[in-house]
Design an enzyme around this catalytic site. Structure first.
Site, PDB file in Angstrom:
ATOM      1  N   GLY A  46      -6.210   1.437 -10.149  1.00 41.87           N
ATOM      2  CA  GLY A  46      -5.610   1.903  -8.864  1.00 41.87           C
ATOM      3  C   GLY A  46      -4.400   1.460  -8.785  1.00 41.87           C
ATOM      4  O   GLY A  46      -4.052   0.194  -9.262  1.00 41.87           O
ATOM      5  N   GLN A  51       3.229  -1.399  -4.725  1.00 43.03           N
ATOM      6  CA  GLN A  51       3.320  -2.329  -5.867  1.00 43.03           C
ATOM      7  C   GLN A  51       4.500  -2.011  -6.724  1.00 43.03           C
ATOM      8  O   GLN A  51       4.876  -2.640  -7.697  1.00 43.03           O
ATOM      9  CB  GLN A  51       2.138  -2.304  -6.789  1.00 43.03           C
ATOM     10  CG  GLN A  51       0.757  -2.959  -5.874  1.00 43.03           C
ATOM     11  CD  GLN A  51      -0.498  -2.620  -6.763  1.00 43.03           C
ATOM     12  OE1 GLN A  51      -1.056  -1.552  -6.642  1.00 43.03           O
ATOM     13  NE2 GLN A  51      -0.755  -3.734  -7.537  1.00 43.03           N
ATOM     14  N   CYS A 100      -5.945  -7.158 -10.301  1.00 43.67           N
ATOM     15  CA  CYS A 100      -4.893  -6.491  -9.539  1.00 43.67           C
ATOM     16  C   CYS A 100      -3.806  -6.462 -10.382  1.00 43.67           C
ATOM     17  O   CYS A 100      -3.356  -7.579 -11.205  1.00 43.67           O
ATOM     18  CB  CYS A 100      -4.413  -7.239  -8.273  1.00 43.67           C
ATOM     19  SG  CYS A 100      -3.092  -6.426  -7.240  1.00 43.67           S
ATOM     20  N   LEU A 101      -2.899  -5.473 -10.868  1.00 50.35           N
ATOM     21  CA  LEU A 101      -1.936  -5.244 -11.541  1.00 50.35           C
ATOM     22  C   LEU A 101      -0.750  -6.347 -10.837  1.00 50.35           C
ATOM     23  O   LEU A 101       0.202  -6.727 -11.670  1.00 50.35           O
ATOM     24  CB  LEU A 101      -1.401  -3.827 -11.714  1.00 50.35           C
ATOM     25  CG  LEU A 101      -2.406  -3.040 -12.263  1.00 50.35           C
ATOM     26  CD1 LEU A 101      -1.892  -1.463 -12.212  1.00 50.35           C
ATOM     27  CD2 LEU A 101      -2.533  -3.348 -13.673  1.00 50.35           C
ATOM     28  N   HIS A 142      -9.092  -1.973  -1.584  1.00 49.00           N
ATOM     29  CA  HIS A 142      -8.241  -3.018  -2.361  1.00 49.00           C
ATOM     30  C   HIS A 142      -6.807  -2.569  -2.294  1.00 49.00           C
ATOM     31  O   HIS A 142      -5.895  -3.196  -1.717  1.00 49.00           O
ATOM     32  CB  HIS A 142      -8.620  -3.257  -4.063  1.00 49.00           C
ATOM     33  CG  HIS A 142      -7.760  -3.828  -4.602  1.00 49.00           C
ATOM     34  ND1 HIS A 142      -7.846  -5.289  -5.313  1.00 49.00           N
ATOM     35  CD2 HIS A 142      -6.408  -3.573  -5.014  1.00 49.00           C
ATOM     36  CE1 HIS A 142      -6.958  -5.557  -5.889  1.00 49.00           C
ATOM     37  NE2 HIS A 142      -6.103  -4.833  -5.758  1.00 49.00           N
ATOM     38  N   GLU A 143      -6.737  -1.241  -2.456  1.00 45.65           N
ATOM     39  CA  GLU A 143      -5.258  -0.612  -2.518  1.00 45.65           C
ATOM     40  C   GLU A 143      -4.769  -0.538  -1.099  1.00 45.65           C
ATOM     41  O   GLU A 143      -3.481  -0.568  -1.028  1.00 45.65           O
ATOM     42  CB  GLU A 143      -5.406   0.936  -3.167  1.00 45.65           C
ATOM     43  CG  GLU A 143      -5.769   0.790  -4.721  1.00 45.65           C
ATOM     44  CD  GLU A 143      -5.011  -0.216  -5.700  1.00 45.65           C
ATOM     45  OE1 GLU A 143      -3.984  -0.528  -5.254  1.00 45.65           O
ATOM     46  OE2 GLU A 143      -5.708  -0.633  -6.421  1.00 45.65           O
ATOM     47  N   HIS A 146      -3.064  -3.517   0.070  1.00 40.27           N
ATOM     48  CA  HIS A 146      -1.547  -3.434  -0.269  1.00 40.27           C
ATOM     49  C   HIS A 146      -0.742  -2.625   0.753  1.00 40.27           C
ATOM     50  O   HIS A 146       0.538  -3.069   0.814  1.00 40.27           O
ATOM     51  CB  HIS A 146      -1.421  -2.747  -1.818  1.00 40.27           C
ATOM     52  CG  HIS A 146      -1.842  -3.641  -2.800  1.00 40.27           C
ATOM     53  ND1 HIS A 146      -1.118  -4.688  -3.259  1.00 40.27           N
ATOM     54  CD2 HIS A 146      -2.874  -3.301  -3.779  1.00 40.27           C
ATOM     55  CE1 HIS A 146      -1.655  -5.051  -4.255  1.00 40.27           C
ATOM     56  NE2 HIS A 146      -2.686  -4.300  -4.852  1.00 40.27           N
TER      57      HIS A 146
HETATM   58 ZN    ZN Z   1      -3.998  -4.518  -6.176  1.00 37.24          ZN
END
Ligand code: ZN
Length: 181
Positions: A46, A51, A100-101, A142-143, A146
């Site tokens: 995701g 991000q 998470c990236l 989660h996304e 952000h």
């Molecule tokens: Zn993330």
């Protein structure tokens, strides 16, 4: 298409509140294509526009749960969520070991509502209203965090969050050391 730079903690840009998308234009679709390329390259399941330093309410997801290809590899299942909203989160929670990236290489258990009804627009501006569960529900939440400047580590106790950030710092130092050597 292009691979975009993913912001990492503690970049303050990850803490911005993203703005709604006014219209799904070709420019937005070009960004979506770049976001998928960036996410597959990372690799991740995701990615929110925030991000990659575009603070708009847009996220992409691919849990690799599409039909298998001829060799039996898990198929891609790219999904786009524009201006997503969550309605009716369930009272039961599920726990998933999230990563998470923007917090690379670090994982921790996070508890979130197990089932959510969500509304969003896709890349063609078509409205969806669906009940989502399991990893789809977890990943969407989660996304969506952000989009409000929230990271999965914010759901942890202070002690656990500090541990994750210390491990990340150590991994970064080791990587920098290897490059210098
Ligand atoms: Zn993330």
């Amino acid at each position: 298409m292009a691979i975009l730079t993913i912001l990492e903690v503690p970049d303050p840009r990850l803490r911005r509140i993203s703005e709604p998308v006014a219209e799904v234009t070709d420019e937005i679709r070009a960004l979506i294509a770049d976001m998928f390329e960036t996410m597959y390259d990372a690799p991740g399941i995701g990615l929110a526009a925030a991000q990659v330093d575009v603070p708009i309410r847009l996220l992409v997801m691919d849990l690799g749960d599409g039909p298998e290809d001829a060799e039996g590899n898990p198929g891609r299942n790219p999904r786009v969520f524009i201006n997503p909203e969550i309605l009716d989160p369930s009272e039961d929670y599920s726990v998933y070991n999230e990563g998470c990236l923007s917090v690379p290489g670090q994982y921790a258990d996070v508890e979130r509502p197990a089932v959510v009804r969500a509304r969003w627009l896709d890349e063609n501006g078509v409205a969806h209203d669906e009940v989502l569960d399991s990893l789809t529900a977890t990943c969407l939440q989660h996304e969506m965090d952000h989009l409000d400047g929230i990271l999965f580590i914010d759901h942890l106790s202070r002690l656990k969050r500090d541990m994750v950030l210390k491990k990340l710092e150590k991994a970064r130092r080791e990587k920098a050391g290897k490059k210098a050597a």
